[in-house]
Design an enzyme around this catalytic site. Structure first.
Site, short mmCIF file in Angstrom:
data_model
loop_
_atom_site.label_atom_id
_atom_site.label_comp_id
_atom_site.label_asym_id
_atom_site.label_seq_id
_atom_site.Cartn_x
_atom_site.Cartn_y
_atom_site.Cartn_z
N HIS A 115 72.45 68.43 34.53
CA HIS A 115 71.83 67.59 33.50
C HIS A 115 70.63 68.23 32.82
CE1 HIS A 115 70.26 66.53 37.49
NE2 HIS A 115 69.10 66.51 36.88
N ALA A 159 75.04 48.31 54.37
CA ALA A 159 75.72 47.90 53.15
C ALA A 159 74.87 48.22 51.92
CB ALA A 159 76.02 46.40 53.20
N THR A 164 71.41 60.04 50.13
CA THR A 164 71.16 61.25 49.34
C THR A 164 70.79 62.45 50.20
OG1 THR A 164 68.84 60.65 49.04
CG2 THR A 164 70.39 59.88 47.36
N ARG A 179 67.04 55.20 54.00
CA ARG A 179 66.02 55.72 54.92
C ARG A 179 66.30 55.14 56.30
NH1 ARG A 179 63.85 51.22 55.10
NH2 ARG A 179 62.28 50.07 54.07
#
Length: 185
Positions: A115, A159, A164, A179
């Site tokens: 990007h 959920a 990442t 986290r």
């Protein structure tokens, strides 16, 4: 009235038979499915010859395995469950261990669009990084697993979490971005 009686009496056997027929068709298209791996209604696999599973992998209805590149590799261990509407979008490599539960609506990808500001996003291609999911992992409903992530053995992803970064073994993670909120003991 008569159809409902037949359904009540033979419905389970009919479902098993149809799952086996669908799995046989995927094998004919090149998928290497382990023993007792049914193909749920609406299962879609792009490039099924790049898919390998262990035994007793269960694809619920409407699972989409998009193998986007001829060189990509998707491997499942044994006794993996993929819930309704789960989507795997793989351009490079996805490895899933044994005894993994992937709840409905989960999304797993191993690539991300470049990007840079000096061109359109669509013209810049993608960066790829393998995703590894260990043994005895539970991905909660609608969890998202992004490129380059390794999820350790015994971990739980809550959920709607967006993962990442790597998840340590037996960690419990939740949130956006995910986290650690606890540990299995």
């Amino acid at each position: 009235m008569m159809l409902s009686r037949i359904e009540r009496k033979f419905g389970d056997q009919w479902s098993v038979l149809m799952d086996r027929i669908r799995a046989a068709l995927w094998r004919l298209r090149g998928a290497e499915l382990g023993a007792k791996t049914p193909g749920g209604i609406g299962l879609q696999v792009r490039r099924p010859w790049r898919l390998t599973t262990g035994s007793r992998v269960q694809f619920e209805h409407a699972v989409f395995v998009k193998i986007a590149d001829e060189g990509a590799e998707v491997r499942f261990g044994s006794e993996v469950f993929l819930g309704f509407g789960a989507e795997l979008d793989i351009s490079h490599r996805l490895w899933i261990g044994n005894h993994v539960l992937i709840a409905p609506g989960c999304f797993i990808t191993d690539h991300s669009h470049r990007h840079a500001v000096d061109g359109t996003i669509a013209d810049q291609g993608c960066e790829m990084a393998s995703v590894h999911i260990g043994n005895d992992v539970w991905l909660g409903a609608h969890a998202v697993i992004l490129a380059g992530v390794t999820i350790g053995d015994g971990a739980i992803v809550g959920a709607n979490a967006v993962v990442t970064t790597d998840v340590e073994p037996k960690a419990i993670v939740a949130g956006v971005p995910a986290r650690v909120i606890g540990r299995r003991s």
